[in-house]
Write a protein that holds these residues in place. Sequence first.
Motif, PDB file in Angstrom:
ATOM      1  N   THR A  19       0.846  -1.208   0.000  1.00  0.00           N
ATOM      2  CA  THR A  19       0.000   0.000   0.000  1.00  0.00           C
ATOM      3  C   THR A  19       0.874   1.248   0.000  1.00  0.00           C
ATOM      4  OG1 THR A  19      -1.642  -1.205   1.284  1.00  0.00           O
ATOM      5  CG2 THR A  19      -1.879   1.190   1.207  1.00  0.00           C
ATOM      6  N   TYR A  20       1.917   1.204   0.819  1.00  0.00           N
ATOM      7  CA  TYR A  20       2.789   2.382   0.940  1.00  0.00           C
ATOM      8  C   TYR A  20       3.485   2.669  -0.399  1.00  0.00           C
ATOM      9  CZ  TYR A  20       6.261   5.600   2.851  1.00  0.00           C
ATOM     10  OH  TYR A  20       7.034   6.704   3.093  1.00  0.00           O
ATOM     11  N   GLU A  21       3.997   1.610  -1.024  1.00  0.00           N
ATOM     12  CA  GLU A  21       4.714   1.826  -2.300  1.00  0.00           C
ATOM     13  C   GLU A  21       3.764   2.253  -3.412  1.00  0.00           C
ATOM     14  OE1 GLU A  21       7.597  -1.696  -2.515  1.00  0.00           O
ATOM     15  OE2 GLU A  21       8.828   0.120  -2.677  1.00  0.00           O
ATOM     16  N   ALA A  22       2.525   1.734  -3.378  1.00  0.00           N
ATOM     17  CA  ALA A  22       1.557   2.100  -4.406  1.00  0.00           C
ATOM     18  C   ALA A  22       1.226   3.596  -4.349  1.00  0.00           C
ATOM     19  CB  ALA A  22       0.276   1.281  -4.238  1.00  0.00           C
ATOM     20  N   SER A  23       1.432   4.204  -3.189  1.00  0.00           N
ATOM     21  CA  SER A  23       1.150   5.641  -3.104  1.00  0.00           C
ATOM     22  C   SER A  23       2.446   6.459  -3.163  1.00  0.00           C
ATOM     23  CB  SER A  23       0.387   5.949  -1.809  1.00  0.00           C
ATOM     24  OG  SER A  23       1.216   5.680  -0.689  1.00  0.00           O
ATOM     25  N   GLY A  24       3.473   5.865  -3.741  1.00  0.00           N
ATOM     26  CA  GLY A  24       4.725   6.615  -3.947  1.00  0.00           C
ATOM     27  C   GLY A  24       5.745   6.428  -2.839  1.00  0.00           C
ATOM     28  N   GLY A  25       5.462   5.532  -1.896  1.00  0.00           N
ATOM     29  CA  GLY A  25       6.378   5.333  -0.786  1.00  0.00           C
ATOM     30  C   GLY A  25       7.726   4.746  -1.201  1.00  0.00           C
ATOM     31  N   TYR A  26       8.754   5.114  -0.501  1.00  0.00           N
ATOM     32  CA  TYR A  26      10.155   4.702  -0.714  1.00  0.00           C
ATOM     33  C   TYR A  26      10.746   5.190  -2.034  1.00  0.00           C
ATOM     34  CZ  TYR A  26       9.922   1.855   3.512  1.00  0.00           C
ATOM     35  OH  TYR A  26       9.791   1.439   4.805  1.00  0.00           O
ATOM     36  N   LYS A  27      10.008   6.040  -2.777  1.00  0.00           N
ATOM     37  CA  LYS A  27      10.582   6.599  -4.011  1.00  0.00           C
ATOM     38  C   LYS A  27      11.774   7.487  -3.685  1.00  0.00           C
ATOM     39  CE  LYS A  27       7.239   6.635  -7.718  1.00  0.00           C
ATOM     40  NZ  LYS A  27       5.993   7.258  -8.131  1.00  0.00           N
ATOM     41  N   VAL A  28      11.605   8.312  -2.661  1.00  0.00           N
ATOM     42  CA  VAL A  28      12.683   9.227  -2.280  1.00  0.00           C
ATOM     43  C   VAL A  28      13.886   8.426  -1.772  1.00  0.00           C
ATOM     44  CG1 VAL A  28      13.320  11.103  -0.701  1.00  0.00           C
ATOM     45  CG2 VAL A  28      11.048  11.071  -1.742  1.00  0.00           C
ATOM     46  N   TRP A  29      13.608   7.451  -0.941  1.00  0.00           N
ATOM     47  CA  TRP A  29      14.695   6.623  -0.389  1.00  0.00           C
ATOM     48  C   TRP A  29      15.440   5.894  -1.500  1.00  0.00           C
ATOM     49  CZ3 TRP A  29      17.999   6.559   3.129  1.00  0.00           C
ATOM     50  CH2 TRP A  29      18.617   5.403   3.608  1.00  0.00           C
ATOM     51  N   ARG A  30      14.703   5.370  -2.499  1.00  0.00           N
ATOM     52  CA  ARG A  30      15.366   4.672  -3.617  1.00  0.00           C
ATOM     53  C   ARG A  30      16.234   5.640  -4.417  1.00  0.00           C
ATOM     54  NH1 ARG A  30      13.431  -0.544  -3.968  1.00  0.00           N
ATOM     55  NH2 ARG A  30      11.329  -0.879  -3.135  1.00  0.00           N
ATOM     56  N   LYS A  31      15.742   6.863  -4.562  1.00  0.00           N
ATOM     57  CA  LYS A  31      16.501   7.894  -5.270  1.00  0.00           C
ATOM     58  C   LYS A  31      17.824   8.171  -4.525  1.00  0.00           C
ATOM     59  CE  LYS A  31      15.051  12.217  -7.261  1.00  0.00           C
ATOM     60  NZ  LYS A  31      14.043  13.285  -7.221  1.00  0.00           N
ATOM     61  N   ILE A  32      17.702   8.241  -3.203  1.00  0.00           N
ATOM     62  CA  ILE A  32      18.901   8.468  -2.385  1.00  0.00           C
ATOM     63  C   ILE A  32      19.877   7.309  -2.553  1.00  0.00           C
ATOM     64  CG2 ILE A  32      19.718   8.512   0.030  1.00  0.00           C
ATOM     65  CD1 ILE A  32      17.168  10.158   0.694  1.00  0.00           C
ATOM     66  N   LEU A  33      19.360   6.093  -2.535  1.00  0.00           N
ATOM     67  CA  LEU A  33      20.222   4.910  -2.659  1.00  0.00           C
ATOM     68  C   LEU A  33      20.926   4.881  -4.010  1.00  0.00           C
ATOM     69  CD1 LEU A  33      17.941   2.195  -0.973  1.00  0.00           C
ATOM     70  CD2 LEU A  33      19.995   3.255   0.005  1.00  0.00           C
ATOM     71  N   LYS A  34      20.296   5.507  -5.012  1.00  0.00           N
ATOM     72  CA  LYS A  34      20.934   5.572  -6.345  1.00  0.00           C
ATOM     73  C   LYS A  34      21.869   6.764  -6.448  1.00  0.00           C
ATOM     74  CE  LYS A  34      16.969   3.811  -8.753  1.00  0.00           C
ATOM     75  NZ  LYS A  34      15.863   4.435  -9.446  1.00  0.00           N
ATOM     76  N   GLY A  35      21.974   7.523  -5.372  1.00  0.00           N
ATOM     77  CA  GLY A  35      22.887   8.666  -5.385  1.00  0.00           C
ATOM     78  C   GLY A  35      22.338   9.872  -6.108  1.00  0.00           C
ATOM     79  N   GLU A  36      20.984   9.967  -6.209  1.00  0.00           N
ATOM     80  CA  GLU A  36      20.401  11.051  -7.007  1.00  0.00           C
ATOM     81  C   GLU A  36      19.849  12.212  -6.180  1.00  0.00           C
ATOM     82  OE1 GLU A  36      17.509   8.987  -9.341  1.00  0.00           O
ATOM     83  OE2 GLU A  36      19.033   7.886 -10.480  1.00  0.00           O
ATOM     84  N   SER A  38      21.035  14.850  -2.978  1.00  0.00           N
ATOM     85  CA  SER A  38      22.105  15.214  -2.037  1.00  0.00           C
ATOM     86  C   SER A  38      21.553  15.629  -0.680  1.00  0.00           C
ATOM     87  CB  SER A  38      22.940  16.361  -2.615  1.00  0.00           C
ATOM     88  OG  SER A  38      22.205  17.558  -2.534  1.00  0.00           O
ATOM     89  N   GLN A  39      22.409  15.554   0.320  1.00  0.00           N
ATOM     90  CA  GLN A  39      22.017  15.977   1.673  1.00  0.00           C
ATOM     91  C   GLN A  39      21.606  17.450   1.684  1.00  0.00           C
ATOM     92  OE1 GLN A  39      25.131  14.056   1.662  1.00  0.00           O
ATOM     93  NE2 GLN A  39      24.860  12.515   3.268  1.00  0.00           N
ATOM     94  N   GLY A  40      22.373  18.273   0.995  1.00  0.00           N
ATOM     95  CA  GLY A  40      22.102  19.710   0.972  1.00  0.00           C
ATOM     96  C   GLY A  40      20.735  20.019   0.376  1.00  0.00           C
ATOM     97  N   LYS A  41      20.404  19.314  -0.706  1.00  0.00           N
ATOM     98  CA  LYS A  41      19.116  19.532  -1.373  1.00  0.00           C
ATOM     99  C   LYS A  41      17.957  19.161  -0.427  1.00  0.00           C
ATOM    100  CE  LYS A  41      16.150  19.610  -4.960  1.00  0.00           C
ATOM    101  NZ  LYS A  41      15.469  20.877  -5.190  1.00  0.00           N
ATOM    102  N   ILE A  42      18.150  18.050   0.310  1.00  0.00           N
ATOM    103  CA  ILE A  42      17.106  17.619   1.246  1.00  0.00           C
ATOM    104  C   ILE A  42      16.910  18.674   2.337  1.00  0.00           C
ATOM    105  CG2 ILE A  42      16.529  15.905   3.039  1.00  0.00           C
ATOM    106  CD1 ILE A  42      17.908  13.801   1.256  1.00  0.00           C
ATOM    107  N   LEU A  43      18.014  19.168   2.888  1.00  0.00           N
ATOM    108  CA  LEU A  43      17.910  20.192   3.940  1.00  0.00           C
ATOM    109  C   LEU A  43      17.207  21.442   3.405  1.00  0.00           C
ATOM    110  CD1 LEU A  43      21.350  19.895   5.797  1.00  0.00           C
ATOM    111  CD2 LEU A  43      19.083  19.325   6.695  1.00  0.00           C
ATOM    112  N   ASP A  44      17.514  21.829   2.163  1.00  0.00           N
ATOM    113  CA  ASP A  44      16.868  23.003   1.565  1.00  0.00           C
ATOM    114  C   ASP A  44      15.359  22.806   1.462  1.00  0.00           C
ATOM    115  OD1 ASP A  44      19.228  24.298   1.366  1.00  0.00           O
ATOM    116  OD2 ASP A  44      19.535  23.905  -0.786  1.00  0.00           O
ATOM    117  N   GLU A  45      14.967  21.621   0.973  1.00  0.00           N
ATOM    118  CA  GLU A  45      13.531  21.360   0.804  1.00  0.00           C
ATOM    119  C   GLU A  45      12.813  21.361   2.155  1.00  0.00           C
ATOM    120  OE1 GLU A  45      11.700  21.212  -1.882  1.00  0.00           O
ATOM    121  OE2 GLU A  45      13.374  21.330  -3.289  1.00  0.00           O
TER     122      GLU A  45
END
Lengths: 424, 157
Positions: A19-36, A38-45
């Motif tokens: 259910t969580y993944e069907a609503s977009g869950g772990y997309k951000v985490w997967r992006k992070i794992l792929k190195g896409e 940055s820490q700075g960008k996350i802090l800015d957002e």
Amino acid sequence: MNKVCFKNINKDNPSSLATYEASGGYKVWRKILKGELSQGKILDELKTSGLRGRGGAGFPTGLKWSFMPRNQEGQKYVVCNSDEGEPGTCKDRDILRFNPHAVIEGMAIAGYVMKASVGYNYIRGEFMEPYYRFEEALNEAYGAGLLGEDINDSKITFNLYTHLGAGAYICGEETALLESIEGKKGQPRFKPPFPANVGLYGKPTTINNTESFASVPDILAKGGQWFADLGVPNSGGCKLFSVTGHVNNPANFEIPMGTPFSDLLEMAGGLREGRKLKAVIPGGSSTPVLPAKAALKMNMDYDSIDKAGSMLGAGSVIIMDDTTCMVKALTRLAHFYYDESCGQCTPCREGTGWIYRVLKRIMDGHGKNEDLDLLLSVQDKIIGNTICALGDAAAMPVESFIRHFRKEFEHYIKNGESMVAKDG
Amino acid sequence: MISDQAKKEIDIWVAKYPTGRQSSAVMEALKIVQAENGGSLTNDLIKAVADYLDMPRINAQEVATFYENYNHKPVGKHVIRFCHNISCMLNGADDLISYLETKLGVKTGEARKDGLVSVKKVECLGACVGAPMCQIGDKYFENLTEQRIDEILDGLK
């Protein structure tokens, strides 16, 4: 309504990974794992989002994360505060039960940003159903390869564990919580040093509330501005409000910050047949009580509630109608703080006992004319004189109850009985 | 003093914490031995937990007496933990607690003579939207009424 932490609450198996993944869950985490990402960008957002700590203090989350010395060598920790126990508050319980993966993803992202490879979720000991749900979700996340050592060859490690409490309100105070994880009495630490420098096991640690962590994945998926725009200036996003007490439909509502209180009251089914609104505690038992007139003018955001004379706190809205005896209500709260004071600081340990005993004597019909001045004097001596905020939390209701409902207290002292015909 | 099964359960918790920080598991260890001992702790059990976790006995004693979930005298097989804080109070918790006491013939804080049940008044359990509520074992019972309490008590064996 229900746009972030509660977005899956009406689906089948809301707590499942599918259910969580069907609503977009772990997309951000997967992006992070792929190195896409940055820490700075996350802090800015996060800073753009205006997300403020949902546990009650309202400290900006992005700023808190930026305080961590993330490039310092050695172990660092991320801790989630699910020690929900402020009377009137029951939102984190539902996040753990119905959206545990958002907490896991939020904590994992925090671990990445602050270069902390270990996280603990401190769940209050009575929350066994939420604990089992959260553990189930953890197992799913490990099973799907989303947590662990060097996840997907990303060089990112994040291990997450649950720690259970054993019944102590004070452990919701972040440094008491750290003591508790270390296997000690939950007595708050003197600050500074702050946990970002000397935290769990003496290592840099960041502690956030369950709802704060659970809000992070969506903020990063949809953008800080998207979240900020859900709310009003200085109170970004939406927030969970637990509406309890004398309403027809007590429940948790995830609504935009800035929603008029009267709208929220209506969502909760309004007052019961023939009853009138008397008072509202807007942010949990530690926040000052407001008379109906002031409450009806406020909106559910930090600044508006502040202007009305109270605090948003954890968003725990306690509704009291005209059958409520305010002396009895305050006595109950006073007993709570007396019971939960950790005993470390004299003003709080002794003061909470004084306050409770004086109120109890009024309730027992032995009140004296000078008791109200005595109560105000004791609460004044607690405020600002203790290591943690429990002292202030115990004192503030006393002042506000007496200020707004003085006549009721005077009546009780004079007549030995409540001014309100029927209470509770 | 501590059974092998309990030791196994404690070890699962010890593994969650860094090496040398096994005393972090003391809160759960005390709960595990308490459950095995019928719901309450003894000084000998607290000492045994401290020794097993290689921590000062006084620290285990402090934890066992600081937190509310440990019992130091025998309790009923089922402990009914009834919330009497503000949201529950506003919804009639006091009357329900009196009802429960009368029905069971037991005062809060005591165990019934047959050992089946004890009642405890507790502070906020964090389920205020379901007020009035109580906890029995791991389970929460919400939106309680006299009738609902009757049904719950009938189910306790």
